[in-house]
Write a protein that holds these residues in place. Structure first.
Motif, PDB file in Angstrom:
ATOM      1  N   ALA A 130      23.836  41.487 -40.909  1.00  0.00           N
ATOM      2  CA  ALA A 130      23.987  40.682 -42.121  1.00  0.00           C
ATOM      3  C   ALA A 130      25.449  40.304 -42.344  1.00  0.00           C
ATOM      4  CB  ALA A 130      23.445  41.441 -43.331  1.00  0.00           C
ATOM      5  N   LYS A 131      26.360  41.234 -42.074  1.00  0.00           N
ATOM      6  CA  LYS A 131      27.788  40.962 -42.217  1.00  0.00           C
ATOM      7  C   LYS A 131      28.235  39.897 -41.232  1.00  0.00           C
ATOM      8  CE  LYS A 131      32.163  41.332 -43.181  1.00  0.00           C
ATOM      9  NZ  LYS A 131      32.708  40.597 -44.357  1.00  0.00           N
ATOM     10  N   TRP A 132      27.786  40.007 -39.978  1.00  0.00           N
ATOM     11  CA  TRP A 132      28.154  38.997 -38.983  1.00  0.00           C
ATOM     12  C   TRP A 132      27.616  37.621 -39.398  1.00  0.00           C
ATOM     13  CZ3 TRP A 132      26.124  41.929 -34.012  1.00  0.00           C
ATOM     14  CH2 TRP A 132      26.766  43.177 -33.930  1.00  0.00           C
ATOM     15  N   ALA A 133      26.401  37.618 -39.915  1.00  0.00           N
ATOM     16  CA  ALA A 133      25.803  36.355 -40.359  1.00  0.00           C
ATOM     17  C   ALA A 133      26.616  35.731 -41.490  1.00  0.00           C
ATOM     18  CB  ALA A 133      24.357  36.586 -40.804  1.00  0.00           C
ATOM     19  N   GLN A 134      27.099  36.564 -42.407  1.00  0.00           N
ATOM     20  CA  GLN A 134      27.921  36.039 -43.503  1.00  0.00           C
ATOM     21  C   GLN A 134      29.233  35.476 -42.990  1.00  0.00           C
ATOM     22  OE1 GLN A 134      27.028  35.508 -46.650  1.00  0.00           O
ATOM     23  NE2 GLN A 134      24.995  36.278 -46.074  1.00  0.00           N
ATOM     24  N   ASN A 135      29.791  36.078 -41.952  1.00  0.00           N
ATOM     25  CA  ASN A 135      31.012  35.526 -41.356  1.00  0.00           C
ATOM     26  C   ASN A 135      30.754  34.125 -40.812  1.00  0.00           C
ATOM     27  OD1 ASN A 135      32.434  37.885 -41.885  1.00  0.00           O
ATOM     28  ND2 ASN A 135      32.179  38.721 -39.827  1.00  0.00           N
ATOM     29  N   TRP A 136      29.612  33.954 -40.160  1.00  0.00           N
ATOM     30  CA  TRP A 136      29.259  32.635 -39.649  1.00  0.00           C
ATOM     31  C   TRP A 136      28.995  31.649 -40.786  1.00  0.00           C
ATOM     32  CZ3 TRP A 136      29.599  30.412 -35.022  1.00  0.00           C
ATOM     33  CH2 TRP A 136      29.775  31.224 -33.909  1.00  0.00           C
ATOM     34  N   LYS A 137      28.358  32.130 -41.836  1.00  0.00           N
ATOM     35  CA  LYS A 137      28.108  31.266 -42.986  1.00  0.00           C
ATOM     36  C   LYS A 137      29.419  30.779 -43.587  1.00  0.00           C
ATOM     37  CE  LYS A 137      25.819  31.078 -47.500  1.00  0.00           C
ATOM     38  NZ  LYS A 137      25.063  31.838 -48.524  1.00  0.00           N
ATOM     39  N   GLN A 138      30.385  31.691 -43.691  1.00  0.00           N
ATOM     40  CA  GLN A 138      31.695  31.315 -44.213  1.00  0.00           C
ATOM     41  C   GLN A 138      32.363  30.258 -43.330  1.00  0.00           C
ATOM     42  OE1 GLN A 138      34.405  34.621 -44.820  1.00  0.00           O
ATOM     43  NE2 GLN A 138      36.191  33.270 -44.810  1.00  0.00           N
ATOM     44  N   ALA A 139      32.271  30.448 -42.020  1.00  0.00           N
ATOM     45  CA  ALA A 139      32.848  29.471 -41.095  1.00  0.00           C
ATOM     46  C   ALA A 139      32.148  28.121 -41.229  1.00  0.00           C
ATOM     47  CB  ALA A 139      32.752  29.985 -39.662  1.00  0.00           C
TER      48      ALA A 139
END
Length: 317
Positions: free
Chosen positions: A39-48
């Motif tokens: 979920a954290k990795w996904a949020q990083n991608w969402k931010q990008a």
């Protein structure tokens, strides 16, 4: 590259930038720690994606996660199949391979490599596939195709242990220090190299034997190139069988573009990128060509690039 010297022509030219599509899928964690990590990795991608102004779709992070496969199918069905803008699909989680049909583990039904290949068959636009899961190397050959850039966390389906590559790649997408050539933007190649180096450092510093070795494929040969073939952003090693190294196309692909890149239309970028790949391949062949022939071809390509920028500049005025 030559293009970097010419982009300045288009600063403030007023092109409306077409939106890149970004689909991020968080797979089944199995355990709370893994689920939280994905979920954290996904949020990083969402931010990008949000920083890039991409049309971003997140799958697998809400109460509808059990229907993740159907959601991915629908998302791909709804995406335009033609065009010059990239479609990015990022898969984060666990995977497995029994030697027959590798799978990405989802909450609910899993995604098989064979089905993923079928879902992507209609696409003629550029496609970027980021596979951050164990055994993801088995997805490379079935999905390799013209116009695609593929990153895998492992070099084969036999590397089945939990993969940390997704953490480091998601962080690199938002990290200015991953911009290795200092042009104000981080290409997928640069983010991949940065992540691969950080993965290697993790295992070394922790005194462990590395259980994951990432690959990059962007030349449609189904082979993939490991990160240790590169020095900076250039491949300095070749496979024993002489297979050309990947990386040229991946270095042209950016999720977050600098202002000079954003000033170009997607069509102009696509034409420019094709010419620059021709230019890079010509330079690699210099030693095998007569000098006059080499410089004649070089001049012709440089003139095509100059005319391309001149044409685009005229349209923008």
């Amino acid at each position: 590259m030559l293009g970097a010297l010419l982009w300045l022509v288009f600063m403030g030219s007023g092109f409306a930038e077409e939106k890149v599509s970004l689909i991020v899928v968080a797979g089944a964690g199995g355990e709370a720690d893994y689920s939280e990590a994905f979920a954290k990795w996904a949020q990083n991608w969402k931010q990008a994606g949000e920083s890039a102004g991409a049309a971003t779709r997140m799958i697998g992070l809400d109460e509808k996660a059990a229907a993740s496969l159907d959601q991915l199918r629908a998302a791909l069905r709804d995406e335009p199949k033609d065009g010059a803008t990239e479609l990015w699909v990022v898969l984060l989680g666990h995977g497995n391979s029994d030697g027959k049909d590798a799978k990405f583990n989802l909450t609910g039904d899993d995604l098989a490599a064979s089905e993923f290949a079928s879902l992507l068959t209609p696409f003629r636009r550029p496609v970027v596939l980021v596979h951050c899961f164990s055994a993801s190397g088995a997805f490379l050959a079935p999905l390799s195709a013209p116009g695609r850039v593929i990153v895998t966390a492992t070099r084969s389906g036999s590397e089945r242990n939990y993969s940390r590559f997704g953490k480091y790649l998601s962080e690199a997408m938002n990290d200015a220090t991953a911009d290795l050539d200092k042009d104000g933007q981080t290409s997928l190649l640069e983010a991949w190299l940065t992540a691969a180096q950080r993965v290697a450092a993790f295992y070394k510093d922790d005194g462990r034997i590395a259980t994951e070795h990432s690959l990059l494929d962007d030349n449609n040969d189904t082979k993939g190139t490991p990160a240790d073939f590169f020095r900076g952003v250039r491949a300095v090693k070749k496979a024993k069988d002489g297979t050309p190294s990947d990386g040229l196309r991946a270095h042209q692909v950016h999720l977050l573009r600098n202002s000079s890149e954003r000033a170009l239309s997607a069509e102009t970028r696509a034409e420019r990128d094709a010419l620059e790949i021709e230019l890079a391949k010509l330079r690699e062949s210099k030693a095998s060509k007569p000098e006059d022939a080499y410089y004649g071809e070089l001049e012709a390509l440089l003139l095509k690039l100059a005319r391309l920028y001149d044409k685009a500049s005229s349209k923008a005025d």
